[in-house]
Motif scaffolding. Structure first.
Motif, PDB file in Angstrom:
ATOM      1  N   LEU A   1      54.234  36.860   7.966  1.00 11.34           N
ATOM      2  CA  LEU A   1      54.678  37.006   9.357  1.00 11.34           C
ATOM      3  C   LEU A   1      53.720  37.890  10.151  1.00 11.34           C
ATOM      4  O   LEU A   1      53.407  37.597  11.310  1.00 11.34           O
ATOM      5  N   ALA A   2      53.245  38.958   9.533  1.00 11.88           N
ATOM      6  CA  ALA A   2      52.299  39.850  10.211  1.00 11.88           C
ATOM      7  C   ALA A   2      51.022  39.106  10.570  1.00 11.88           C
ATOM      8  O   ALA A   2      50.492  39.243  11.686  1.00 11.88           O
ATOM      9  N   ASP A   3      50.517  38.315   9.654  1.00 15.22           N
ATOM     10  CA  ASP A   3      49.302  37.544   9.921  1.00 15.22           C
ATOM     11  C   ASP A   3      49.541  36.511  11.017  1.00 15.22           C
ATOM     12  O   ASP A   3      48.679  36.290  11.881  1.00 15.22           O
ATOM     13  N   ALA A   4      50.714  35.870  10.983  1.00  8.39           N
ATOM     14  CA  ALA A   4      51.006  34.823  11.960  1.00  8.39           C
ATOM     15  C   ALA A   4      51.196  35.388  13.363  1.00  8.39           C
ATOM     16  O   ALA A   4      50.779  34.776  14.349  1.00  8.39           O
ATOM     17  N   MET A   5      51.812  36.568  13.479  1.00 11.54           N
ATOM     18  CA  MET A   5      52.153  37.133  14.788  1.00 11.54           C
ATOM     19  C   MET A   5      50.983  37.854  15.447  1.00 11.54           C
ATOM     20  O   MET A   5      51.037  38.180  16.635  1.00 11.54           O
ATOM     21  N   ARG A   6      49.928  38.086  14.689  1.00 16.59           N
ATOM     22  CA  ARG A   6      48.814  38.892  15.196  1.00 16.59           C
ATOM     23  C   ARG A   6      48.227  38.338  16.490  1.00 16.59           C
ATOM     24  O   ARG A   6      47.966  39.078  17.446  1.00 16.59           O
ATOM     25  N   ASP A   7      48.029  37.030  16.551  1.00 18.27           N
ATOM     26  CA  ASP A   7      47.432  36.442  17.755  1.00 18.27           C
ATOM     27  C   ASP A   7      48.348  36.597  18.964  1.00 18.27           C
ATOM     28  O   ASP A   7      47.871  36.792  20.090  1.00 18.27           O
ATOM     29  N   GLU A   8      49.651  36.486  18.750  1.00 17.53           N
ATOM     30  CA  GLU A   8      50.594  36.683  19.856  1.00 17.53           C
ATOM     31  C   GLU A   8      50.466  38.088  20.426  1.00 17.53           C
ATOM     32  O   GLU A   8      50.403  38.282  21.645  1.00 17.53           O
ATOM     33  N   TYR A   9      50.407  39.063  19.545  1.00 16.83           N
ATOM     34  CA  TYR A   9      50.283  40.446  19.994  1.00 16.83           C
ATOM     35  C   TYR A   9      48.984  40.656  20.775  1.00 16.83           C
ATOM     36  O   TYR A   9      48.981  41.284  21.843  1.00 16.83           O
ATOM     37  N   ARG A  10      47.892  40.110  20.254  1.00 23.56           N
ATOM     38  CA  ARG A  10      46.607  40.289  20.913  1.00 23.56           C
ATOM     39  C   ARG A  10      46.535  39.553  22.245  1.00 23.56           C
ATOM     40  O   ARG A  10      45.906  40.030  23.196  1.00 23.56           O
TER      41      ARG A  10
ATOM     42  N   VAL B   1      62.636  50.248   2.417  1.00 19.14           N
ATOM     43  CA  VAL B   1      62.486  48.904   2.977  1.00 19.14           C
ATOM     44  C   VAL B   1      61.951  48.997   4.404  1.00 19.14           C
ATOM     45  O   VAL B   1      61.027  48.262   4.798  1.00 19.14           O
ATOM     46  N   ALA B   2      62.529  49.895   5.199  1.00 20.20           N
ATOM     47  CA  ALA B   2      62.066  50.073   6.574  1.00 20.20           C
ATOM     48  C   ALA B   2      60.598  50.483   6.609  1.00 20.20           C
ATOM     49  O   ALA B   2      59.834  50.044   7.486  1.00 20.20           O
ATOM     50  N   GLY B   3      60.190  51.300   5.653  1.00 20.88           N
ATOM     51  CA  GLY B   3      58.780  51.683   5.571  1.00 20.88           C
ATOM     52  C   GLY B   3      57.887  50.494   5.293  1.00 20.88           C
ATOM     53  O   GLY B   3      56.774  50.391   5.838  1.00 20.88           O
ATOM     54  N   MET B   4      58.369  49.579   4.458  1.00 20.97           N
ATOM     55  CA  MET B   4      57.628  48.348   4.188  1.00 20.97           C
ATOM     56  C   MET B   4      57.480  47.523   5.468  1.00 20.97           C
ATOM     57  O   MET B   4      56.428  46.939   5.732  1.00 20.97           O
ATOM     58  N   HIS B   5      58.530  47.508   6.288  1.00 20.87           N
ATOM     59  CA  HIS B   5      58.485  46.763   7.554  1.00 20.87           C
ATOM     60  C   HIS B   5      57.471  47.380   8.515  1.00 20.87           C
ATOM     61  O   HIS B   5      56.738  46.659   9.206  1.00 20.87           O
ATOM     62  N   ILE B   6      57.434  48.717   8.561  1.00 20.44           N
ATOM     63  CA  ILE B   6      56.463  49.394   9.426  1.00 20.44           C
ATOM     64  C   ILE B   6      55.041  49.122   8.951  1.00 20.44           C
ATOM     65  O   ILE B   6      54.116  48.921   9.763  1.00 20.44           O
ATOM     66  N   GLU B   7      54.826  49.092   7.651  1.00 23.92           N
ATOM     67  CA  GLU B   7      53.495  48.794   7.124  1.00 23.92           C
ATOM     68  C   GLU B   7      53.039  47.403   7.551  1.00 23.92           C
ATOM     69  O   GLU B   7      51.877  47.206   7.936  1.00 23.92           O
ATOM     70  N   ALA B   8      53.949  46.423   7.499  1.00 25.48           N
ATOM     71  CA  ALA B   8      53.609  45.064   7.918  1.00 25.48           C
ATOM     72  C   ALA B   8      53.301  45.028   9.407  1.00 25.48           C
ATOM     73  O   ALA B   8      52.344  44.371   9.844  1.00 25.48           O
TER      74      ALA B   8
ATOM     75  N   LEU C   1      49.100  45.033  13.888  1.00 26.72           N
ATOM     76  CA  LEU C   1      48.599  45.714  15.079  1.00 26.72           C
ATOM     77  C   LEU C   1      47.173  46.239  14.929  1.00 26.72           C
ATOM     78  O   LEU C   1      46.637  46.821  15.870  1.00 26.72           O
ATOM     79  N   GLU C   2      46.560  46.032  13.783  1.00 25.63           N
ATOM     80  CA  GLU C   2      45.199  46.535  13.560  1.00 25.63           C
ATOM     81  C   GLU C   2      44.255  46.002  14.630  1.00 25.63           C
ATOM     82  O   GLU C   2      44.239  44.822  14.939  1.00 25.63           O
ATOM     83  N   GLY C   3      43.487  46.915  15.216  1.00 26.63           N
ATOM     84  CA  GLY C   3      42.534  46.534  16.253  1.00 26.63           C
ATOM     85  C   GLY C   3      43.093  46.596  17.660  1.00 26.63           C
ATOM     86  O   GLY C   3      42.352  46.405  18.632  1.00 26.63           O
ATOM     87  N   ILE C   4      44.400  46.831  17.807  1.00 22.92           N
ATOM     88  CA  ILE C   4      45.028  46.940  19.124  1.00 22.92           C
ATOM     89  C   ILE C   4      45.183  48.420  19.463  1.00 22.92           C
ATOM     90  O   ILE C   4      45.640  49.218  18.634  1.00 22.92           O
ATOM     91  N   ASP C   5      44.814  48.787  20.665  1.00 22.39           N
ATOM     92  CA  ASP C   5      44.931  50.170  21.119  1.00 22.39           C
ATOM     93  C   ASP C   5      46.406  50.573  21.122  1.00 22.39           C
ATOM     94  O   ASP C   5      47.210  49.977  21.842  1.00 22.39           O
ATOM     95  N   PRO C   6      46.806  51.593  20.357  1.00 16.26           N
ATOM     96  CA  PRO C   6      48.210  52.016  20.347  1.00 16.26           C
ATOM     97  C   PRO C   6      48.734  52.402  21.725  1.00 16.26           C
ATOM     98  O   PRO C   6      49.941  52.334  21.968  1.00 16.26           O
ATOM     99  N   ALA C   7      47.828  52.774  22.631  1.00 22.43           N
ATOM    100  CA  ALA C   7      48.250  53.148  23.979  1.00 22.43           C
ATOM    101  C   ALA C   7      48.847  51.975  24.738  1.00 22.43           C
ATOM    102  O   ALA C   7      49.507  52.161  25.766  1.00 22.43           O
ATOM    103  N   ARG C   8      48.621  50.747  24.238  1.00 23.22           N
ATOM    104  CA  ARG C   8      49.148  49.550  24.887  1.00 23.22           C
ATOM    105  C   ARG C   8      50.395  49.021  24.187  1.00 23.22           C
ATOM    106  O   ARG C   8      50.871  47.935  24.506  1.00 23.22           O
TER     107      ARG C   8
ATOM    108  N   ALA D   1      54.940  54.299  13.331  1.00 18.29           N
ATOM    109  CA  ALA D   1      54.489  53.059  13.972  1.00 18.29           C
ATOM    110  C   ALA D   1      53.245  53.316  14.810  1.00 18.29           C
ATOM    111  O   ALA D   1      53.133  54.351  15.484  1.00 18.29           O
ATOM    112  N   HIS D   2      52.298  52.386  14.764  1.00 19.90           N
ATOM    113  CA  HIS D   2      51.058  52.518  15.527  1.00 19.90           C
ATOM    114  C   HIS D   2      51.304  52.130  16.983  1.00 19.90           C
ATOM    115  O   HIS D   2      50.946  51.048  17.444  1.00 19.90           O
ATOM    116  N   CYS D   3      51.948  53.026  17.704  1.00 22.57           N
ATOM    117  CA  CYS D   3      52.279  52.781  19.110  1.00 22.57           C
ATOM    118  C   CYS D   3      52.285  54.108  19.847  1.00 22.57           C
ATOM    119  O   CYS D   3      52.419  55.171  19.225  1.00 22.57           O
TER     120      CYS D   3
END
Length: 376
Positions: free
Chosen positions: A175-184, A219-226, A231-238, A268-270
């Protein structure tokens, strides 16, 4: 110092929008051009009404989406059939109330397919339409800042359960890999990205009732890791992240304490963290932020919910100002944005708050922020 205002994202939809969305949901014939025109017009009006109410950082109200999480079934491959329906544990404790909700139409009905195949994007065409509609509405109203919601890997796994990948970790990774383009795509359009993460709290009493709180936090920590991986490569300020215990009026006696998920949320990276602090079950938890101030990263901006989204009471602006001032006293007014507990239209055609009252509550939010700005 001017304290900015925003909200969690979803807003009431008009009946013609709801009719179009459910026609598509049920597989009925509809005019795609008329659908697009309805979404464009409704988004423009939604932005206008937010500005009229005094909201600084606006959204499209999630106008075109059936819900904040299950919309992904229409934009990604791999989903079919139906997932198990798990009522929150607190509602099961009060079966007469749960039955009343069902009989009164108090629980939304919509498709929740299982993951039965590889999750892959069908392209960003629907998202690009939503972005264009929001940006057009912002331009018409002279608004500089807007955000768009997107489902987190964890919340997708909560509502669209796995029947394909070998385990939860593999499903979250896919899911993380699939959603990456949407986020970007959202960030590249100049908008802020909001990740909706009720899986960090709601799923404790909805899906993981057999675990201890400590086991759930893992489990929640696993979700945050995903999520952070996506979010890798996205400015957390956004980036904005919203945690939620379930946007429904109910006893909520099974909600996990904010104190127990606090560290997970802060990981979370935000930059922006949105959370409930107005409803009767979580209003007291502003003290968690006070008592654990040293654990709040310096780059985090707090976006407390200063109006409830499950009641038709319109908060007095003075109460809103008091709630804002508490957090300004903890991290400074420059690191506080006034928000709502959750969305007002989490599911299309369903919401506890009357649409006109929803905008009155946003108006009270904005007025409270103006009062607080003059005091901090």
């Amino acid at each position: 110092m001017t304290i900015r205002t925003t909200h969690v994202g979803s807003l009431p939809r008009t009946q013609d929008v709801v009719d179009f969305i459910f026609a598509r949901e049920r597989g009925e014939a509809y005019d795609p051009d008329a659908f697009d025109a309805a979404m464009t017009g409704a988004t423009a009006e939604t932005v206008r009404r937010q500005v009229e109410a005094g909201i600084d950082i606006v959204s499209d109200g999630e106008t075109s989406k059936i819900s904040y999480a299950t919309y992904v079934k229409d934009r990604y491959t791999g989903f079919a059939g139906d997932s198990p329906r798990n009522s929150p544990a607190d509602l099961k404790m009060f079966p007469s109330f749960l039955e009343r909700l069902k009989n009164d139409g108090g629980t939304p009905t919509y498709a929740r397919p299982m993951c039965v195949g590889e999750v892959r994007s069908k392209g960003q065409g629907e998202l690009e339409k939503d972005i264009a509609n929001l940006k057009a509405g912002m331009e018409a109203q002279g608004v500089e800042r807007g955000f768009m919601n997107a489902a987190s890997p964890g919340v997708i796994s909560l509502f669209l359960q796995n029947d394909f990948y070998p385990n939860r970790e593999a499903y979250l990774a896919a899911l993380a890999d699939a959603m990456r383009d949407e986020y970007r795509t959202i960030v590249a359009a100049g908008l802020e990205l909001q990740l909706d993460c009720p899986d960090l709290a709601l799923s404790r009493h909805m899906l993981f009732t057999d675990l201890s709180d400590e086991e759930f936090v893992k489990v929640a920590g696993m979700h945050i890791e995903a999520l952070n991986h996506a979010l890798e490569g996205i400015d957390p300020a956004r980036v904005r992240v919203h945690i939620c215990w379930g946007n429904y009026e109910g006893p909520h006696v099974c909600d996990i304490d904010m104190d127990k998920v606090f560290s997970t949320l802060m990981g979370a990276h935000c930059r922006y963290v949105l959370f409930e602090t107005s409803n009767p079950r979580h209003a007291h938890e502003w003290t968690v932020f006070r008592d654990r101030k040293a654990e709040i990263p310096d780059d985090k901006v707090l976006v407390p919910g200063v109006v409830d989204t499950t009641t038709n009471f319109v908060e007095h602006p003075e109460l809103v100002a008091e709630r804002i001032a508490r957090f300004a006293g903890i991290v400074g007014a420059e690191r506080v944005v006034a928000g709502s507990d959750c969305g007002f239209g989490t599911f299309a055609g369903f919401g506890a708050v009357d649409p006109e009252i929803a905008y009155a509550k946003l108006g009270a939010l904005a007025e409270g922020a103006r009062i607080a700005s003059g005091r901090v």
